[in-house]
Scaffold this motif. Structure first.
Motif, PDB file in Angstrom:
ATOM      1  N   PHE A   8       0.851  -1.166   0.000  1.00 47.16           N
ATOM      2  CA  PHE A   8       0.000   0.000   0.000  1.00 47.16           C
ATOM      3  C   PHE A   8       0.895   1.227   0.000  1.00 47.16           C
ATOM      4  O   PHE A   8       1.796   1.318   0.825  1.00 47.16           O
ATOM      5  CB  PHE A   8      -0.900   0.013   1.243  1.00 47.16           C
ATOM      6  N   PHE A   9       0.650   2.147  -0.913  1.00 46.12           N
ATOM      7  CA  PHE A   9       1.508   3.307  -1.041  1.00 46.12           C
ATOM      8  C   PHE A   9       0.788   4.547  -0.524  1.00 46.12           C
ATOM      9  O   PHE A   9      -0.432   4.579  -0.377  1.00 46.12           O
ATOM     10  CB  PHE A   9       1.876   3.509  -2.517  1.00 46.12           C
ATOM     11  N   THR A  32      -2.537   6.741   3.499  1.00 46.87           N
ATOM     12  CA  THR A  32      -2.148   5.377   3.854  1.00 46.87           C
ATOM     13  C   THR A  32      -0.638   5.240   3.738  1.00 46.87           C
ATOM     14  O   THR A  32       0.019   6.013   3.043  1.00 46.87           O
ATOM     15  CB  THR A  32      -2.841   4.337   2.934  1.00 46.87           C
ATOM     16  N   THR A  33      -0.100   4.258   4.442  1.00 46.11           N
ATOM     17  CA  THR A  33       1.346   4.188   4.556  1.00 46.11           C
ATOM     18  C   THR A  33       1.860   2.766   4.649  1.00 46.11           C
ATOM     19  O   THR A  33       1.201   1.887   5.209  1.00 46.11           O
ATOM     20  CB  THR A  33       1.820   4.983   5.793  1.00 46.11           C
ATOM     21  N   ALA A  51      -6.905  -4.809   3.157  1.00 42.33           N
ATOM     22  CA  ALA A  51      -6.631  -3.978   4.336  1.00 42.33           C
ATOM     23  C   ALA A  51      -5.658  -2.853   4.005  1.00 42.33           C
ATOM     24  O   ALA A  51      -4.696  -3.038   3.257  1.00 42.33           O
ATOM     25  CB  ALA A  51      -6.077  -4.841   5.461  1.00 42.33           C
ATOM     26  N   LYS A  52      -5.919  -1.685   4.578  1.00 45.86           N
ATOM     27  CA  LYS A  52      -5.070  -0.511   4.385  1.00 45.86           C
ATOM     28  C   LYS A  52      -4.603   0.010   5.743  1.00 45.86           C
ATOM     29  O   LYS A  52      -5.299  -0.117   6.743  1.00 45.86           O
ATOM     30  CB  LYS A  52      -5.833   0.594   3.652  1.00 45.86           C
ATOM     31  N   ILE A 339      -6.071   0.206  11.061  1.00 50.02           N
ATOM     32  CA  ILE A 339      -6.079  -0.856  10.051  1.00 50.02           C
ATOM     33  C   ILE A 339      -7.389  -1.623  10.190  1.00 50.02           C
ATOM     34  O   ILE A 339      -7.634  -2.264  11.220  1.00 50.02           O
ATOM     35  CB  ILE A 339      -4.885  -1.838  10.202  1.00 50.02           C
ATOM     36  N   LYS A 340      -8.252  -1.506   9.201  1.00 46.11           N
ATOM     37  CA  LYS A 340      -9.471  -2.316   9.179  1.00 46.11           C
ATOM     38  C   LYS A 340      -9.066  -3.695   8.679  1.00 46.11           C
ATOM     39  O   LYS A 340      -8.861  -3.901   7.489  1.00 46.11           O
ATOM     40  CB  LYS A 340     -10.518  -1.666   8.288  1.00 46.11           C
TER      41      LYS A 340
END
Length: 343
Positions: A8-9, A32-33, A51-52, A339-340
């Motif tokens: 994830f960027f 997001t990271t 998930a993010k 984080i979901k």
């Protein structure tokens, strides 16, 4: 097994609204990271591919001790150097919840981290704080929806000597309080501090009658701690760079005496190249462990197998699960993350 990763960027923050003019509801999209590293297929049942890692708040000195308040639908967490507890809600974002949180003296503190650290509930639902500056375990004597800096001392001494700076805490079902006491709230943040009164850095239990019992004095920097389901085993993090380990102990379910201490997982290799050290942790009802450490949040099964990792750029200090265990909140230095994990 060769690791495989979901990436994830960074994305920019934006607002998306419905195309239907009659539906004006807006959804905040957060930055997001970093990445989620998947080392074992078992992690897919814990964290979905979609998930993010969301940055939901930022601008803190050192965030710590996240705790979800279900009735209020809010997360509270400490900013230890700022002597402040913040709250976060989906509606309003971050706001001050309580100040002062860990040091209530009249003179300015000379310590770098005087505020509260770990936060938890007692078995009656009261807020209990690890207070660095006041060097004690304390209960807030106010309702959760009307926080006030009024505290009662639960424990501040062992054998007549003051604690250094209680760091993290957990209750068992019997209503006994377990907590760690490293020196990070002292002025020098180490064992040479002239105001350090207890030689060791311990893990303690406060019995229901208020008696304080030393459980462990062999961990050089005891930090986060949590019970595995059933409360027959206790995991304790060590944040000493020389011994970046998580330890596990057996507990007698009747007396809660502990023995058979051994390494649960050693992050000595990860610590050579990644920032951070073993710190706060939480355990879900299935015995999966979410443990902050070098490089991010480690996900272990109850046997100590590393299933994967939420990889982060900055040091992570602690985490909290929502009641349904589908959302993980992480205090990540100047950031608060969400984080979901799955639907």
């Amino acid at each position: 097994m060769k690791p495989y990763k979901s990436l994830f960027f960074f994305s920019t923050m934006m607002l998306l609204s419905c195309n239907n003019p009659s539906e004006q509801k807006q959804e905040t999209m957060y930055k997001t990271t970093r990445t989620i590293e998947r080392l074992d297929p078992a992690i897919n049942a814990i964290i979905s591919d979609s998930a993010k890692i969301e940055i939901i708040a930022e601008g803190f000195e050192w965030s710590e001790g996240p705790l979800w308040l279900e009735k209020q639908q809010m997360l509270i967490f400490s900013d230890v150097p700022m002597n402040t507890i913040y709250k976060w809600t989906e509606e309003k974002g971050k706001e001050v919840y309580l100040k002062p949180s860990g040091y209530t003296g009249s003179e300015p503190s000379v310590c770098k981290e005087p505020g509260s650290n770990g936060l938890t509930f007692d078995n009656n639902g009261n807020l209990v704080l690890c207070q660095h500056g006041d060097r004690r375990m304390a209960r807030m004597d106010a309702p959760l929806d009307k926080p006030t800096a009024k505290f009662s001392t639960l424990a501040d001494k062992y054998q007549g000597k003051r604690f250094s700076s209680p760091n993290d805490a957990v209750y068992n079902k019997a209503g006994e309080l377990f907590f760690t006491d490293p020196p990070y709230g002292l002025q020098t943040q180490d064992d040479t501090d002239s105001k350090k009164e207890i030689k060791h850095n311990g893990v303690y239990k406060v019995m229901k009658d208020g008696t304080v019992k030393l459980l462990i004095d062999s961990i050089t920097r005891p930090n986060g701690l949590a019970f595995l389901p059933g409360e027959k085993k206790l995991i304790v993090a060590c944040s000493d760079p020389a011994f970046p380990n998580w330890y596990i102990y057996d507990l007698n379910v009747d007396t809660f005496e502990i023995d058979n201490g051994r390494i649960f997982y050693s992050a000595s290799e990860e610590a050579k190249t990644m920032g951070g050290l073993p710190d706060g942790l939480k355990i879900d009802k299935n015995g999966n462990i979410f443990a902050t450490g070098p490089g991010g949040v480690y996900i272990f099964n109850s046997d100590g197998k590393k299933l994967g990792m939420i990889k982060l750029e900055n040091s992570a200090s602690n985490c909290a699960l929502s009641p349904d265990e589908k959302t993980l909140y992480v205090t990540n230095d100047m950031y608060l993350l969400r984080i979901k994990l799955r639907d």
